[in-house]
Motif scaffolding. Structure first.
Motif, PDB file in Angstrom:
ATOM      1  N   ASP A   1      -0.383 -12.348  -8.763  1.00 52.49           N
ATOM      2  CA  ASP A   1      -0.890 -13.715  -8.576  1.00 52.49           C
ATOM      3  C   ASP A   1      -1.365 -13.956  -7.143  1.00 52.49           C
ATOM      4  O   ASP A   1      -2.320 -14.674  -6.907  1.00 52.49           O
ATOM      5  N   ASN A   2      -0.687 -13.356  -6.177  1.00 52.84           N
ATOM      6  CA  ASN A   2      -1.048 -13.608  -4.780  1.00 52.84           C
ATOM      7  C   ASN A   2      -1.096 -12.301  -3.978  1.00 52.84           C
ATOM      8  O   ASN A   2      -0.742 -12.284  -2.791  1.00 52.84           O
ATOM      9  N   GLY A   3      -1.541 -11.222  -4.616  1.00 49.38           N
ATOM     10  CA  GLY A   3      -1.595  -9.966  -3.879  1.00 49.38           C
ATOM     11  C   GLY A   3      -1.958  -8.787  -4.743  1.00 49.38           C
ATOM     12  O   GLY A   3      -2.343  -8.935  -5.913  1.00 49.38           O
ATOM     13  N   TYR A   4      -1.824  -7.619  -4.122  1.00 51.53           N
ATOM     14  CA  TYR A   4      -2.205  -6.378  -4.794  1.00 51.53           C
ATOM     15  C   TYR A   4      -1.184  -5.285  -4.491  1.00 51.53           C
ATOM     16  O   TYR A   4      -0.645  -5.219  -3.376  1.00 51.53           O
ATOM     17  N   LEU A   5      -0.982  -4.431  -5.466  1.00 48.55           N
ATOM     18  CA  LEU A   5      -0.348  -3.145  -5.219  1.00 48.55           C
ATOM     19  C   LEU A   5      -1.465  -2.108  -5.246  1.00 48.55           C
ATOM     20  O   LEU A   5      -2.210  -2.017  -6.234  1.00 48.55           O
ATOM     21  N   ILE A   6      -1.616  -1.353  -4.151  1.00 51.13           N
ATOM     22  CA  ILE A   6      -2.642  -0.313  -4.049  1.00 51.13           C
ATOM     23  C   ILE A   6      -1.925   1.026  -3.874  1.00 51.13           C
ATOM     24  O   ILE A   6      -1.097   1.173  -2.962  1.00 51.13           O
ATOM     25  N   VAL A   7      -2.243   1.991  -4.723  1.00 48.17           N
ATOM     26  CA  VAL A   7      -1.509   3.261  -4.740  1.00 48.17           C
ATOM     27  C   VAL A   7      -2.478   4.437  -4.620  1.00 48.17           C
ATOM     28  O   VAL A   7      -3.403   4.578  -5.429  1.00 48.17           O
TER      29      VAL A   7
ATOM     30  N   ILE B   1       0.842  -1.196   0.000  1.00 51.20           N
ATOM     31  CA  ILE B   1       0.000   0.000   0.000  1.00 51.20           C
ATOM     32  C   ILE B   1       0.873   1.241   0.000  1.00 51.20           C
ATOM     33  O   ILE B   1       1.587   1.510   0.973  1.00 51.20           O
ATOM     34  N   ASP B   2       0.817   2.003  -1.085  1.00 50.46           N
ATOM     35  CA  ASP B   2       1.621   3.221  -1.196  1.00 50.46           C
ATOM     36  C   ASP B   2       0.824   4.398  -0.661  1.00 50.46           C
ATOM     37  O   ASP B   2      -0.086   4.904  -1.309  1.00 50.46           O
ATOM     38  N   CYS B   3       1.165   4.838   0.571  1.00 49.22           N
ATOM     39  CA  CYS B   3       0.486   5.970   1.209  1.00 49.22           C
ATOM     40  C   CYS B   3       1.301   7.258   1.107  1.00 49.22           C
ATOM     41  O   CYS B   3       0.987   8.239   1.781  1.00 49.22           O
TER      42      CYS B   3
ATOM     43  N   GLU C   1      -8.352   6.704   2.845  1.00 57.29           N
ATOM     44  CA  GLU C   1      -9.147   5.935   1.886  1.00 57.29           C
ATOM     45  C   GLU C   1      -8.313   4.858   1.186  1.00 57.29           C
ATOM     46  O   GLU C   1      -8.813   3.779   0.861  1.00 57.29           O
ATOM     47  N   THR C   2      -7.043   5.150   0.952  1.00 63.85           N
ATOM     48  CA  THR C   2      -6.165   4.161   0.309  1.00 63.85           C
ATOM     49  C   THR C   2      -5.985   2.946   1.207  1.00 63.85           C
ATOM     50  O   THR C   2      -6.075   1.790   0.756  1.00 63.85           O
ATOM     51  N   LYS C   3      -5.743   3.194   2.498  1.00 64.48           N
ATOM     52  CA  LYS C   3      -5.620   2.079   3.448  1.00 64.48           C
ATOM     53  C   LYS C   3      -6.929   1.301   3.537  1.00 64.48           C
ATOM     54  O   LYS C   3      -6.935   0.066   3.526  1.00 64.48           O
ATOM     55  N   LYS C   4      -8.026   2.030   3.631  1.00 61.74           N
ATOM     56  CA  LYS C   4      -9.340   1.381   3.755  1.00 61.74           C
ATOM     57  C   LYS C   4      -9.613   0.486   2.550  1.00 61.74           C
ATOM     58  O   LYS C   4     -10.079  -0.656   2.693  1.00 61.74           O
TER      59      LYS C   4
ATOM     60  N   ILE D   1      -1.128 -10.289   4.825  1.00 64.93           N
ATOM     61  CA  ILE D   1      -0.085  -9.315   5.140  1.00 64.93           C
ATOM     62  C   ILE D   1      -0.402  -8.012   4.392  1.00 64.93           C
ATOM     63  O   ILE D   1      -0.685  -8.035   3.182  1.00 64.93           O
ATOM     64  N   ASN D   2      -0.347  -6.876   5.122  1.00 66.89           N
ATOM     65  CA  ASN D   2      -0.561  -5.564   4.508  1.00 66.89           C
ATOM     66  C   ASN D   2       0.650  -4.688   4.829  1.00 66.89           C
ATOM     67  O   ASN D   2       0.913  -4.401   6.004  1.00 66.89           O
ATOM     68  N   ILE D   3       1.387  -4.300   3.799  1.00 65.02           N
ATOM     69  CA  ILE D   3       2.592  -3.480   3.977  1.00 65.02           C
ATOM     70  C   ILE D   3       2.248  -2.046   3.609  1.00 65.02           C
ATOM     71  O   ILE D   3       1.918  -1.749   2.451  1.00 65.02           O
ATOM     72  N   VAL D   4       2.307  -1.139   4.599  1.00 67.71           N
ATOM     73  CA  VAL D   4       1.954   0.263   4.383  1.00 67.71           C
ATOM     74  C   VAL D   4       3.238   1.074   4.259  1.00 67.71           C
ATOM     75  O   VAL D   4       4.003   1.181   5.225  1.00 67.71           O
TER      76      VAL D   4
END
Length: 265
Positions: free
Chosen positions: A124-130, A34-36, A146-149, A158-161
């Motif tokens: 394949d096993n996850g997401y990049l959220i920006v 997660i790119d915050c 909102e990005t984290k939500k 696992i969520n990497i912020v």
């Protein structure tokens, strides 16, 4: 599990660590990266993911002030975005955070304003959220929230912020609700000074943390740390190509040590 990667000073290697942790975890866990750092997100480049898809737009509600209309507004705006001078109401849109305090016990109505967008890429096993703010937008804290939500709605294990640099409101919003924090620094006076500032914030938030000393070996400064990543030409080459450095076993070992703390404590 939510782990935040932060560091106070810009350029210490936060995003490089976040990206490599992501590639490590998606081998065995459903993981969100997660790119915050919403004003200057760079994880798309570090993960070779410039082909992002639009997920949603982020709005705030701002006062809809009409010329010539009389308002019973009291001067309650702490941002200085709305001032009543005599019978005239002055609205400075760039200063408005969309808190809507001006609407309490007044006849002010509101309209939507776009402040940014959230993008994603499926792995394949996850997401990049920006999260990404609109150019020139000054009030961007809601984009972080909102990005984290949005990322957490993916229900990953696992969520990497990845936070912005500094110790400002957006960084604190990115850290809130994290289970663990990694503070990335470097053996320079600037890195150490800024790391001390972010440590104070993390301790006030009462979140367990560890210190990662990046570019280990570039100076003789004595720095306390829990994990280290060496200054290595191979890391720089991977960084420039937007690639993971996990292909090198010794460097992969550095990431594995940090990942074990995240999973097992």
């Amino acid at each position: 599990m939510i782990v935040a990667v932060t560091g106070g000073k810009g350029g210490t290697g936060k995003s490089t660590l976040s990206a490599n942790l992501f590639f490590y975890f998606i081998e065995n866990y459903k993981t969100a990266l997660i790119d915050c750092d919403v004003e200057t997100p760079n994880l798309p480049y570090l993960t070779g993911s410039e082909d992002l898809s639009l997920a949603k737009e982020v709005f705030i509600e701002i006062p809809n002030i009409e010329e010539g209309k009389t308002y019973n507004y009291k001067n309650v705006c702490k941002e200085g975005a709305l001032l009543k001078v005599g019978d005239k109401l002055i609205f400075i849109e760039d200063l408005c955070s969309g808190c809507k305090a001006c609407g309490i016990n007044s006849n002010i109505t509101f309209r939507k304003k776009s402040i940014g967008k959230i993008y994603e890429k499926k792995f394949d096993n996850g997401y990049l959220i920006v999260g990404k703010s609109n150019l020139g937008e000054r009030k961007t804290a809601k984009i972080v929230t909102e990005t984290k939500k949005y990322a957490l709605s993916k229900n990953c294990e696992i969520n990497i912020v990845d936070t912005a640099a500094g110790t400002h409101c957006n960084v604190v919003r990115a850290l809130i609700n994290a289970d663990k924090v990694l503070i990335v620094t470097e053996p320079t006076p600037f890195g150490m000074s800024d790391a001390k500032r972010i440590i104070k914030i993390v301790e006030k938030l009462n979140i367990p943390y560890k210190i990662v000393l990046n570019r280990y070996g570039i100076s003789d400064l004595k720095v306390g740390y829990n994990f280290k990543i060496p200054y290595d030409r191979r890391i720089v080459e991977c960084y420039c190509k937007g690639e993971s450095f996990l292909k090198y076993n010794d460097l992969r070992g550095c990431i594995e040590e940090i990942a074990n703390w995240i999973i097992w404590g």
